[in-house]
Enzyme design. Structure first.
Site, short mmCIF file in Angstrom:
data_model
loop_
_atom_site.label_atom_id
_atom_site.label_comp_id
_atom_site.label_asym_id
_atom_site.label_seq_id
_atom_site.Cartn_x
_atom_site.Cartn_y
_atom_site.Cartn_z
CG ASP A 132 1.80 -3.29 1.90
OD1 ASP A 132 1.93 -2.49 2.84
OD2 ASP A 132 1.61 -4.51 2.05
CE1 TYR A 209 -1.46 1.61 14.58
CE2 TYR A 209 -0.51 0.35 12.77
CZ TYR A 209 -0.36 1.04 13.96
OH TYR A 209 0.88 1.15 14.52
CE1 TYR A 210 -0.41 -1.29 8.87
CE2 TYR A 210 1.12 0.12 7.69
CZ TYR A 210 0.88 -0.99 8.45
OH TYR A 210 1.92 -1.82 8.80
CD GLU A 211 -8.33 6.89 6.68
OE1 GLU A 211 -8.98 5.88 7.02
OE2 GLU A 211 -8.83 7.85 6.09
C1 LIG Z 1 -0.54 -1.24 4.84
S1 LIG Z 1 -1.33 -2.56 5.66
C2 LIG Z 1 -3.02 -2.01 5.76
C3 LIG Z 1 -3.80 -2.72 6.83
C4 LIG Z 1 -5.19 -2.16 7.12
N1 LIG Z 1 -6.07 -2.28 5.98
C5 LIG Z 1 -5.12 -0.72 7.56
O1 LIG Z 1 -5.48 0.16 6.77
O2 LIG Z 1 -4.70 -0.48 8.69
C6 LIG Z 1 -1.38 -3.77 4.39
C7 LIG Z 1 -1.82 -5.13 4.86
O3 LIG Z 1 -1.83 -6.01 3.75
C8 LIG Z 1 -1.41 -7.30 4.18
N2 LIG Z 1 -0.92 -7.99 2.99
C9 LIG Z 1 0.03 -7.58 2.13
N3 LIG Z 1 0.16 -8.45 1.12
C10 LIG Z 1 -0.72 -9.46 1.36
C11 LIG Z 1 -1.05 -10.67 0.66
N4 LIG Z 1 -0.45 -10.99 -0.47
N5 LIG Z 1 -2.01 -11.45 1.19
C12 LIG Z 1 -2.63 -11.11 2.35
N6 LIG Z 1 -2.36 -9.97 3.03
C13 LIG Z 1 -1.41 -9.17 2.55
C14 LIG Z 1 -0.34 -7.02 5.22
O4 LIG Z 1 -0.16 -8.10 6.11
C15 LIG Z 1 -0.90 -5.77 5.91
O5 LIG Z 1 -1.66 -6.07 7.05
#
Ligand SMILES: C[S@@+](CC[C@H](N)C(=O)[O-])C[C@H]1O[C@@H](n2cnc3c(N)ncnc32)[C@H](O)[C@@H]1O
Length: 229
Positions: A132, A209-211
């Site tokens: 994020d 997935y997010y890409e």
């Molecule tokens: C935008 S998604 C990206 C997921 C994956 N890498 C993708 O590209 O599809 C961000 C991920 O970060 C995880 N996340 C955010 N903050 C986190 C934290 N403090 N500890 C663990 N996971 C976290 C969220 O649950 C989410 O699955």
């Protein structure tokens, strides 16, 4: 382990997977695996992988595309996907089991707690995949490349460890590079458009997935590799 399952069914199955370790209460640094409570800090190799190979983390792994695909391509390493969302990691953990990838595991916890689950020097390399970007004013401290997170990674990583950030957010990409410069951390590689002038046929081309969601609207994937010391 096909799709279409509800969250509760996925959570129940996740708890039975031998490659998944979960921290259910973020106030307590305790992990539970398929066989019950387990203490893994400093013991990932002894108790999980049992092969003496380097440990690579995928932070914010979501469904764990990097952990699974790198695990398949590079059996000389062990990979641990880390995220707070169990229903997302269910996908990657199931794939790793189906494909017999003994070098791929998953840890469900908050990244802020990493030093409770890894000992100093236990980690060889870190990937951060499409985290994020925390674009709101004042939210920069929540970015996974913020100084407080880099400090945390330094506590668990080997001296020569590197961090690989893949993002489609130009603000996060640039800010992360600037943060490295401010902290005096060497930038080893910077690619502003992987699919145009990067190396998309290698690890950088693994699509997450997010890409595919293109939330930033940039339609461009970027890469930054930096050293932790
Ligand atoms: C935008 S998604 C990206 C997921 C994956 N890498 C993708 O590209 O599809 C961000 C991920 O970060 C995880 N996340 C955010 N903050 C986190 C934290 N403090 N500890 C663990 N996971 C976290 C969220 O649950 C989410 O699955």
């Amino acid at each position: 382990m096909a799709g279409g399952k509800g969250k509760q069914a996925k959570f129940a199955e996740l708890g039975q997977m031998p490659n998944v370790f979960q921290n259910f209460d973020y106030k307590k640094p305790e992990l539970v695996g398929a066989n019950g409570p387990i203490e893994l800090k400093g013991k990932w190799d002894e108790l999980v992988f049992k092969n003496g190979k380097p440990i690579v983390l995928e932070l914010a792994c979501g469904r764990g595309e990097y952990a699974v695909n790198l695990g398949k391509a590079f059996p000389e390493n062990n990979y641990i996907g880390i995220d707070i969302k169990g229903n997302r990691m269910y996908t990657g953990a199931g794939q790793a089991l189906e494909q017999g990838l003994g070098n791929v595991a998953f840890l469900r916890t908050r990244i802020e707690l990493l030093d409770h689950f890894f000992a100093p020097g236990e980690v060889d390399t870190i990937w951060i995949t499409f985290p994020d970007p925390h674009l709101k004013k004042g939210a920069e401290k929540n970015r996974l490349t913020a100084p407080r997170f880099i400090e945390l990674y330094r506590r668990i990583a080997k001296h020569a460890a590197t961090v690989n950030l893949k993002t489609d957010d130009p603000i996060l990409h640039t800010w992360s590079a600037e943060t490295c410069t401010e902290l005096g951390l060497p930038i080893l590689e910077r690619i502003d458009d992987i699919y145009k002038n990067g190396r998309p046929d290698g690890p950088l081309g693994i699509k997450t997935y997010y890409e595919g969601l293109n939330i930033s609207g940039s339609n461009t994937s970027m890469y930054l590799k930096f050293a932790l010391h």
